[in-house]
Design a protein around this motif. Structure first.
Motif, PDB file in Angstrom:
ATOM      1  N   ALA A   8       0.824  -1.178  -0.002  1.00  0.00           N
ATOM      2  CA  ALA A   8      -0.025   0.098   0.150  1.00  0.00           C
ATOM      3  C   ALA A   8       0.738   1.172   0.168  1.00  0.00           C
ATOM      4  N   ALA A   9       1.920   1.438   0.852  1.00  0.00           N
ATOM      5  CA  ALA A   9       2.925   2.485   0.940  1.00  0.00           C
ATOM      6  C   ALA A   9       3.506   2.860  -0.429  1.00  0.00           C
ATOM      7  N   ASP A  10       4.104   1.706  -1.070  1.00  0.00           N
ATOM      8  CA  ASP A  10       4.629   2.028  -2.384  1.00  0.00           C
ATOM      9  C   ASP A  10       3.617   2.157  -3.276  1.00  0.00           C
ATOM     10  N   ALA A  11       2.441   1.710  -3.384  1.00  0.00           N
ATOM     11  CA  ALA A  11       1.426   1.875  -4.428  1.00  0.00           C
ATOM     12  C   ALA A  11       1.052   3.436  -4.437  1.00  0.00           C
ATOM     13  N   VAL A  12       0.974   3.870  -3.065  1.00  0.00           N
ATOM     14  CA  VAL A  12       0.653   5.335  -3.014  1.00  0.00           C
ATOM     15  C   VAL A  12       1.484   6.168  -3.354  1.00  0.00           C
ATOM     16  N   ALA A  13       3.118   5.819  -3.190  1.00  0.00           N
ATOM     17  CA  ALA A  13       3.465   6.732  -3.769  1.00  0.00           C
ATOM     18  C   ALA A  13       3.873   6.692  -5.105  1.00  0.00           C
ATOM     19  N   TYR A  14       3.694   5.575  -5.676  1.00  0.00           N
ATOM     20  CA  TYR A  14       3.850   5.450  -7.183  1.00  0.00           C
ATOM     21  C   TYR A  14       2.518   6.160  -7.945  1.00  0.00           C
ATOM     22  N   GLY A  15       1.280   5.933  -7.326  1.00  0.00           N
ATOM     23  CA  GLY A  15       0.202   6.612  -7.846  1.00  0.00           C
ATOM     24  C   GLY A  15       0.290   8.082  -7.863  1.00  0.00           C
ATOM     25  N   MET A  16       0.961   8.522  -6.664  1.00  0.00           N
ATOM     26  CA  MET A  16       1.228  10.147  -6.593  1.00  0.00           C
ATOM     27  C   MET A  16       2.113  10.583  -7.773  1.00  0.00           C
ATOM     28  N   VAL A  17       3.059   9.938  -7.816  1.00  0.00           N
ATOM     29  CA  VAL A  17       3.998  10.456  -8.761  1.00  0.00           C
ATOM     30  C   VAL A  17       3.241  10.519 -10.282  1.00  0.00           C
ATOM     31  N   LEU A  18       2.491   9.303 -10.639  1.00  0.00           N
ATOM     32  CA  LEU A  18       1.319   9.415 -11.824  1.00  0.00           C
ATOM     33  C   LEU A  18       0.751  10.567 -11.833  1.00  0.00           C
ATOM     34  N   PHE A  19      -0.047  11.066 -10.731  1.00  0.00           N
ATOM     35  CA  PHE A  19      -1.087  11.826 -10.436  1.00  0.00           C
ATOM     36  C   PHE A  19      -0.200  13.110 -10.831  1.00  0.00           C
ATOM     37  N   VAL A  20       0.850  13.480 -10.321  1.00  0.00           N
ATOM     38  CA  VAL A  20       1.279  14.825 -10.308  1.00  0.00           C
ATOM     39  C   VAL A  20       1.674  15.044 -12.068  1.00  0.00           C
ATOM     40  N   ILE A  21       2.145  14.022 -12.557  1.00  0.00           N
ATOM     41  CA  ILE A  21       2.396  14.162 -13.963  1.00  0.00           C
ATOM     42  C   ILE A  21       1.288  14.047 -14.810  1.00  0.00           C
ATOM     43  N   SER A  22       0.235  13.272 -14.714  1.00  0.00           N
ATOM     44  CA  SER A  22      -0.824  13.225 -15.424  1.00  0.00           C
ATOM     45  C   SER A  22      -1.896  14.177 -15.485  1.00  0.00           C
ATOM     46  N   ILE A  23      -2.130  14.759 -14.356  1.00  0.00           N
ATOM     47  CA  ILE A  23      -3.155  15.812 -13.805  1.00  0.00           C
ATOM     48  C   ILE A  23      -3.327  16.717 -15.011  1.00  0.00           C
ATOM     49  N   GLY A  24      -2.014  17.431 -15.250  1.00  0.00           N
ATOM     50  CA  GLY A  24      -2.171  18.188 -16.389  1.00  0.00           C
ATOM     51  C   GLY A  24      -2.604  17.712 -17.610  1.00  0.00           C
ATOM     52  N   LEU A  25      -2.121  16.589 -17.852  1.00  0.00           N
ATOM     53  CA  LEU A  25      -2.456  15.971 -19.127  1.00  0.00           C
ATOM     54  C   LEU A  25      -4.093  15.695 -19.194  1.00  0.00           C
ATOM     55  N   SER A  26      -4.659  15.392 -18.189  1.00  0.00           N
ATOM     56  CA  SER A  26      -5.928  15.130 -17.879  1.00  0.00           C
ATOM     57  C   SER A  26      -7.108  16.401 -18.308  1.00  0.00           C
ATOM     58  N   VAL A  27      -6.365  17.582 -17.804  1.00  0.00           N
ATOM     59  CA  VAL A  27      -7.062  18.898 -17.916  1.00  0.00           C
ATOM     60  C   VAL A  27      -6.910  19.324 -19.226  1.00  0.00           C
ATOM     61  N   THR A  28      -5.812  19.114 -19.780  1.00  0.00           N
ATOM     62  CA  THR A  28      -5.863  19.922 -21.167  1.00  0.00           C
ATOM     63  C   THR A  28      -6.395  18.967 -21.956  1.00  0.00           C
ATOM     64  N   ALA A  41       7.046  13.305 -22.752  1.00  0.00           N
ATOM     65  CA  ALA A  41       8.392  13.975 -23.326  1.00  0.00           C
ATOM     66  C   ALA A  41       8.518  15.212 -22.444  1.00  0.00           C
ATOM     67  N   PHE A  42       7.582  15.871 -21.897  1.00  0.00           N
ATOM     68  CA  PHE A  42       7.981  17.145 -21.261  1.00  0.00           C
ATOM     69  C   PHE A  42       8.226  16.689 -19.848  1.00  0.00           C
ATOM     70  N   ALA A  43       7.572  15.580 -19.249  1.00  0.00           N
ATOM     71  CA  ALA A  43       8.204  15.271 -17.972  1.00  0.00           C
ATOM     72  C   ALA A  43       9.658  14.927 -17.942  1.00  0.00           C
ATOM     73  N   MET A  44       9.944  14.039 -19.095  1.00  0.00           N
ATOM     74  CA  MET A  44      11.353  13.773 -19.218  1.00  0.00           C
ATOM     75  C   MET A  44      12.119  14.757 -19.280  1.00  0.00           C
ATOM     76  N   ALA A 209      11.635  10.890 -10.162  1.00  0.00           N
ATOM     77  CA  ALA A 209      12.782  10.193 -11.163  1.00  0.00           C
ATOM     78  C   ALA A 209      13.302   9.102 -10.159  1.00  0.00           C
ATOM     79  N   GLN A 210      13.245   8.982  -9.150  1.00  0.00           N
ATOM     80  CA  GLN A 210      13.901   7.730  -8.211  1.00  0.00           C
ATOM     81  C   GLN A 210      12.850   6.600  -8.757  1.00  0.00           C
ATOM     82  N   LEU A 211      11.547   6.671  -9.035  1.00  0.00           N
ATOM     83  CA  LEU A 211      10.408   5.743  -9.328  1.00  0.00           C
ATOM     84  C   LEU A 211      10.650   5.437 -11.111  1.00  0.00           C
ATOM     85  N   LEU A 212      10.494   6.632 -11.730  1.00  0.00           N
ATOM     86  CA  LEU A 212      10.526   6.309 -13.146  1.00  0.00           C
ATOM     87  C   LEU A 212      11.861   6.922 -13.557  1.00  0.00           C
TER      88      LEU A 212
END
Lengths: 287, 337
Positions: A8-28, A41-44, A209-212
Motif C-alpha cells: 500500500a505504501a509503495d502503491a500510494v507513492a507510485y500513484g502520486m507520482v503518476l498523478f502529479v505528471i498526468s493531472i495536467g494531461l487530464s485537464v488539457t 516527453a515534457f516530464a522527461m 525520477a527515483q521511481l521512473l
C-alpha cells in the motif's frame, strides 16, 4: 498484513507520482480535446534539466526543481504555438501522429544532448534516508512524492473550483464556443493551462525520477501509462485522475510484488476491464 | 420517371467505372510485379529485407482497412500481425505441420480471430478510450506471449521453424529467393482482393460509417456488425503478413507483437497516404528502406527523422506521399482532373 501495508505504501507513492505528471494531461485533454502523446516527453525534459542543473551547475535540489519547471514551460510555449495550434479540433489520427512525432524528436534531441545513459538527480540529505512510519520504514523521497501529489491535488482543486480563472476554465471545458461567445478568451485559457500542464509534468518528472528513471526512452515507455491514467479517470476530472492513479498504482505495485513474472499483464487487463465498463472513464463527463 | 434511356446510360456509366478501376488495378499489379522483378535483379543480396517489407506491407494494408476506410484510430494493430506469426510458428515448431500454405492459412485464421476479439474490445470505447484500449490489447498480448514461453519461446523468440518446400518442389533457399517470390505472389493476390472488397457494397458501407455512423444506423444498416466483419478481414490480412514473416525468417520474436511495431505501421501508412491501399505499399517501402540505411548509423537519429517526417506530413501534406504525387500529376496535366 506487513506485506499488504508495504504494498500500500509503495502503491500510494507510485500513484502520486503518476498523478502529479498526468493531472495536467487530464485537464488539457478535457479542455482542448487533444490526444497529447507528447506529455511524457515534457516530464522527461524536466528530469533532464534537473539532472543537468544539479550535476553540471551544482545547484541545490530545490533550485533544480524550479529550473526544471521554468525551463520546460519556456521550451513548451513555442511548441504549443507552432505545432499544437494547427491540430486543435483536428481528427484524432492527426493529433496522434503530430504528438508522436514531437515525442520522437524530443527523444532524439535528448539522446543527442545528454547521451543514452540513465540520469540521476541527487537528492538533498533530508530526502535521502529512510523514515520510520510505524509499521515499516519508507524512503523519504517517496514521502516527498506523496506530499507533492497532495499539494498539487489541493492546489489544482482550489484553482479550478475557487478562482475566476477556474470558472473560465470550467466554462471552456464544458462548451468552448459558448464560453468564447460570452467573452472568455479561450485562447488565453488554453495557453495558460497548457503551460501549467507542462510545468506539472516537469515537476512530476523530477519528483518521480527515483521511481521512473530518466533516460531517452522515458517519453515512449511511460507515454502509454499517462494516457491510460487519463482515460481510466476520465479526461478533465481531477478526482477521477486521482482515483485512477491510486487504483492503477495499486494494481501495478501489487502485480510487481506478488507476481513479478507477469510484468504488466494485470495492469493492462485492469485497464481493458475498466475502460470497457466505463467508456468515458470512472468519473468522466458524457457518461 | 426513369426512362429506359437513362437506365441504359446509368448502366453504361457504372460499367465504365468498373472497367476503369479494373484498369487501375491491372496497372498497379504490373507496377508491383515490375518493381519486384527490378529489386530481384538489382539487389539479389537483400531479398530477405524485401520479403520482410512485404510482410509489413500486409500489416499496413490491414491497418489501412481499419483506419483509412472505417476511421478507427488504433495503436495496437500489431496484435493481429503477431497472432498470425505465432500461430504459424507454433504450428510448425510444436506440431510439425511445416507445409508453408498450411502455416499461412493458420496464420490468416488466427489473425482473423484476433481481429474479431480486438474489435469487440476496441469498439467499446470512443475517442481516447478507443486508442487506449487498442494499446492495452497489444501490450496484453505482448505480456501474455512473454509469459507463455513454453509455447512462444518468450523473449528468446520462437525458433525451430523449418517450412517444407512449396508444393514439395521449391525449397526455401539461403538467399531467400523462394520466400521473396512467394511473398510477392501473396501480395498481389491480397492487394487485388482488397481492391475488390473496398469497391463492393460492403466497402461502401464501411466508408459511410467513417463519415457518419449515426446516419448509417438510421438508414437501417448494421454499424457494429459491419465493423466487426471488417476487423475480421483486416485481421486475416495482418495474420497472413505475420505468417509470411514466420515462414520467411524462420523465427518469431516478441517484437512482432509490440506497441512499437503498431506505431511504426501507422507511421508507414500515413507517410504513404491513408485510405488508398497504394499508400500502405509505398509508405512501407520508403520507411523500411530508409530505416535500413539510417538506423544502421544511429537509431536515435532515425527516431528524430521519423518524428520530423510525421510533423511535416501532418502540417504540409496530410495525404502522404501518394497524395503529393497525385497533386503533382494533376498539376502536370494542366490542373484538370
Amino acid at each position: 498484513m506487513q506485506t499488504v501495508l508495504s504494498i500500500a505504501a509503495d502503491a500510494v507513492a507510485y500513484g502520486m507520482v503518476l498523478f502529479v505528471i498526468s493531472i495536467g494531461l487530464s485537464v488539457t485533454m478535457g479542455l482542448m480535446k487533444v490526444v497529447n502523446l507528447a506529455h511524457g516527453a515534457f516530464a522527461m525534459m524536466g528530469g533532464y534539466i534537473a539532472a543537468f542543473a544539479t550535476h553540471q551547475l551544482g545547484v541545490p535540489f530545490g533550485v533544480a526543481i524550479v529550473a526544471a519547471v521554468a525551463g520546460t514551460v519556456l521550451a513548451a510555449i513555442p511548441v504549443e504555438r507552432v505545432l499544437y495550434r494547427p491540430i486543435y479540433g483536428a481528427p484524432e489520427l492527426t493529433q496522434v501522429l503530430m504528438t508522436i512525432g514531437i515525442t520522437f524528436v524530443i527523444i532524439g534531441i535528448a539522446n543527442y544532448a545528454m547521451g543514452p545513459s540513465m540520469k540521476t538527480i541527487p537528492l538533498p540529505t533530508i530526502l535521502e534516508g529512510p523514515v520510520d512510519i510505524g509499521f515499516r520504514s519508507i524512503a523519504a523521497h517517496k514521502l516527498f512524492a506523496v506530499a507533492t501529489g497532495l499539494v498539487v491535488a489541493a492546489a489544482a482543486w482550489l484553482v479550478i473550483e475557487r478562482t475566476a480563472f477556474g470558472v473560465k476554465l470550467r466554462a471552456s471545458v464544458d462548451n468552448a464556443t459558448m464560453a468564447a461567445a460570452l467573452g472568455v478568451r479561450t485562447k488565453v485559457v488554453y495557453a495558460v493551462s497548457f503551460a501549467a500542464a507542462v510545468g506539472l509534468a516537469a515537476l512530476g518528472g523530477v519528483v518521480g525520477a527515483q521511481l521512473l528513471p530518466i533516460e531517452p526512452y522515458y517519453a515512449l515507455r511511460y507515454m502509454v501509462t499517462f494516457l491510460v491514467v487519463v482515460s481510466v479517470g476520465g479526461a478533465g476530472s481531477i478526482p477521477g485522475a486521482l482515483l485512477a492513479c491510486l487504483l492503477l498504482g495499486a494494481v501495478e505495485t501489487t502485480g510487481r510484488y506478488l507476481m513479478p513474472e507477469f510484468g504488466e499483464f494485470f495492469f493492462y487487463l485492469a485497464v481493458i476491464a475498466i475502460v470497457c465498463v466505463f467508456p468515458h472513464g470512472l468519473l468522466g463527463r458524457r457518461g | 420517371m426513369t426512362t429506359d434511356a437513362t437506365v441504359k446510360a446509368r448502366n453504361a456509366a457504372s460499367l465504365g467505372r468498373v472497367r476503369r478501376s479494373a484498369a487501375v488495378d491491372a496497372t498497379a499489379v504490373v507496377i508491383i510485379l515490375a518493381a519486384a522483378a527490378l529489386l530481384y535483379v538489382l539487389f539479389p543480396g537483400s531479398l530477405a529485407l524485401f520479403t520482410r517489407m512485404v510482410a509489413i506491407m500486409m500489416l499496413a494494408l490491414s491497418l489501412d482497412l481499419v483506419t483509412g476506410f472505417a476511421g478507427i484510430a488504433t495503436l495496437g494493430h500489431a496484435a493481429l500481425f503477431g497472432a498470425g506469426a505465432y500461430a504459424a510458428g507454433i504450428l510448425a515448431s510444436k506440431f510439425g505441420f511445416t507445409d508453408p500454405f498450411a502455416m499461412l492459412g493458420v496464420g490468416a485464421v488466427a489473425g482473423a480471430l484476433a481481429g474479431i476479439v480486438s474489435s469487440v474490445v476496441i469498439l467499446r470505447g470512443r475517442g481516447l478510450g478507443q486508442l487506449v484500449l487498442s494499446i492495452a490489447i497489444v501490450q496484453l498480448a505482448h505480456e501474455a506471449a512473454n509469459k507463455l514461453s513454453a509455447w512462444t519461446g518468450g523473449s528468446d523468440g520462437l525458433s525451430g521453424i523449418a517450412p517444407a518446400p512449396i508444393f514439395g518442389l521449391y525449397r526455401f533457399d539461403l538467399w531467400g529467393r523462394t520466400a521473396f517470390i512467394l511473398a510477392v505472389a501473396l501480395l498481389v493476390v491480397v492487394f487485388v482482393l482488397l481492391r475488390v472488397i473496398i469497391r463492393s457494397p460492403f466497402g461502401m458501407l464501411c466508408r459511410g460509417i467513417k463519415q457518419d455512423p449515426v446516419r448509417v444506423r438510421a438508414m437501417g444498416a448494421p454499424v457494429y456488425g459491419t465493423l466487426v466483419k471488417l476487423y475480421a478481414i483486416a485481421g486475416a490480412v495482418a495474420g497472413l503478413g505475420g505468417a509470411l514473416s514466420a515462414v520467411a525468417t524462420k523465427v518469431v520474436g516478441l517484437d512482432s507483437l509490440s506497441f512499437t511495431l503498431s506505431a511504426e505501421a501507422l507511421v508507414m501508412l500515413v507517410l504513404g497516404g491513408v485510405g488508398k491501399l497504394f499508400g500502405a505499399l509505398i509508405g512501407t517501402f520508403v520507411f523500411i528502406w530508409f530505416e535500413h540505411l539510417v538506423a544502421a548509423i544511429n537509431p536515435f537519429h532515425w527516431l528524430t527523422i521519423v518524428g520530423v517526417m510525421l510533423i511535416v506530413v501532418v502540417l504540409f501534406e496530410p495525404r502522404g506521399l501518394t497524395g503529393a504525387a497525385e497533386a503533382l500529376w494533376t498539376r502536370a496535366r494542366g490542373g484538370r482532373r
